[in-house]
Design an enzyme around this catalytic site. Sequence first.
Site, PDB file in Angstrom:
ATOM      1  N   ASP A  22       0.782  -1.259   0.000  1.00  0.00           N
ATOM      2  CA  ASP A  22       0.000   0.000   0.000  1.00  0.00           C
ATOM      3  C   ASP A  22       0.809   1.303   0.000  1.00  0.00           C
ATOM      4  O   ASP A  22       0.512   2.235   0.761  1.00  0.00           O
ATOM      5  CB  ASP A  22      -0.967   0.014   1.197  1.00  0.00           C
ATOM      6  CG  ASP A  22      -1.991  -1.123   1.152  1.00  0.00           C
ATOM      7  OD1 ASP A  22      -1.920  -1.956   0.226  1.00  0.00           O
ATOM      8  OD2 ASP A  22      -2.856  -1.178   2.044  1.00  0.00           O
ATOM      9  N   ASP A  64      -4.519  -0.771  -1.822  1.00  0.00           N
ATOM     10  CA  ASP A  64      -5.825  -0.634  -1.165  1.00  0.00           C
ATOM     11  C   ASP A  64      -6.751   0.028  -2.191  1.00  0.00           C
ATOM     12  O   ASP A  64      -6.397   1.069  -2.769  1.00  0.00           O
ATOM     13  CB  ASP A  64      -5.633   0.265   0.074  1.00  0.00           C
ATOM     14  CG  ASP A  64      -6.540  -0.086   1.236  1.00  0.00           C
ATOM     15  OD1 ASP A  64      -6.864  -1.272   1.408  1.00  0.00           O
ATOM     16  OD2 ASP A  64      -6.922   0.844   1.985  1.00  0.00           O
ATOM     17  N   LYS A 126      -6.960  -4.924  -3.250  1.00  0.00           N
ATOM     18  CA  LYS A 126      -7.717  -5.482  -2.119  1.00  0.00           C
ATOM     19  C   LYS A 126      -8.673  -4.446  -1.564  1.00  0.00           C
ATOM     20  O   LYS A 126      -8.488  -3.253  -1.791  1.00  0.00           O
ATOM     21  CB  LYS A 126      -6.761  -5.946  -1.025  1.00  0.00           C
ATOM     22  CG  LYS A 126      -5.954  -4.803  -0.429  1.00  0.00           C
ATOM     23  CD  LYS A 126      -4.903  -5.328   0.514  1.00  0.00           C
ATOM     24  CE  LYS A 126      -4.074  -4.218   1.103  1.00  0.00           C
ATOM     25  NZ  LYS A 126      -4.822  -3.288   1.958  1.00  0.00           N
ATOM     26  N   CYS A 171      -1.967  -3.020   7.472  1.00  0.00           N
ATOM     27  CA  CYS A 171      -1.852  -3.892   6.301  1.00  0.00           C
ATOM     28  C   CYS A 171      -0.556  -4.706   6.262  1.00  0.00           C
ATOM     29  O   CYS A 171      -0.564  -5.845   5.803  1.00  0.00           O
ATOM     30  CB  CYS A 171      -2.100  -3.084   5.033  1.00  0.00           C
ATOM     31  SG  CYS A 171      -3.832  -2.535   4.999  1.00  0.00           S
TER      32      CYS A 171
HETATM   33  C1  VGL Z   1      -4.619   0.469   5.770  1.00  0.00           C
HETATM   34  C2  VGL Z   1      -6.190   1.288   7.216  1.00  0.00           C
HETATM   35  C3  VGL Z   1      -7.158   1.182   6.261  1.00  0.00           C
HETATM   36  C4  VGL Z   1      -3.196   0.093   5.522  1.00  0.00           C
HETATM   37  C5  VGL Z   1      -5.588   0.343   4.798  1.00  0.00           C
HETATM   38  O1  VGL Z   1      -2.755   0.090   4.362  1.00  0.00           O
HETATM   39  O2  VGL Z   1      -2.499  -0.201   6.508  1.00  0.00           O
HETATM   40  N1  VGL Z   1      -4.940   0.926   6.978  1.00  0.00           N
HETATM   41  N2  VGL Z   1      -6.853   0.712   5.040  1.00  0.00           N
HETATM   42 ZN    ZN Z   2      -8.282   0.783   3.494  1.00  0.00          ZN
END
Ligand code: VGL
Ligand code: ZN
Length: 224
Positions: A22, A64, A126, A171
């Site tokens: 991410d 994400d 995802k 994540c």
């Molecule tokens: C994430 C919170 C919500 C991450 C993704 O990439 O860690 N955290 N969505």
């Molecule tokens: Zn997220």
Amino acid sequence: MDQLIFEKEIKINTRDALIIVDMQYDFTPGGSLPVEEGDLIIEDINQTANLFKKNKATVVLTQDWHSQNHLSFASNHPGKSPGDEFTSEDGAIGPVLWPDHCVQNTKGAEFHNDLKIDLADKVIQKGMNPNVDSYSGFRDNDKNSETGLRDYLNSKRIRRIFVCGLALDYCCYYTAMDGFEFDYRVYFLVDLTRGVNLPEGSIKNALENMNKTGIKFVNSKSFK
Ligand code: VGL
Ligand code: ZN
């Protein structure tokens, strides 16, 4: 916390994969869910990805990728604010609600411009199911559907995965834990990640749980 044990002198081989989690605008300073210093790790992630490619190993990016009506967004719960504690009955959402982030086809969902995405062999998206969050790059939080990452890694006969990116306590942590459950040898690249620490203590909890589980810790300078 028990002391984290760092592996030294790791030689990358063809059955290794670097999982870069991410590295998107919304998770870096200036984005909607900024992780402090999230941009400072990009250069070293690029160098590490380069090293993996030089050694004919695999590089995977996760992304994400939410719809605007995603239930992890506080904006989709009347009266709630980002950071409020919230856990859905099935555990598919939570333990906190987030600001709108990584909405499909918006600037915030794009990979950070400094990230060398050309080094990646594969991108795994995802979080597309609006009712279920997907912290892990492997599967949704309710553990009912996979993203395709496991199939992809298995098709390349990957045995060890090296997890880095954002955010350490969400994540990256969930990806590492699922990877362990799915029988990979998991290495957590501590210097190539940063956390949100929401709620307070979640970075420490994540590191502690990984340590207890048998996930190994590694520094990007330890690759030979
Ligand atoms: C994430 C919170 C919500 C991450 C993704 O990439 O860690 N955290 N969505
Ligand atoms: Zn997220």
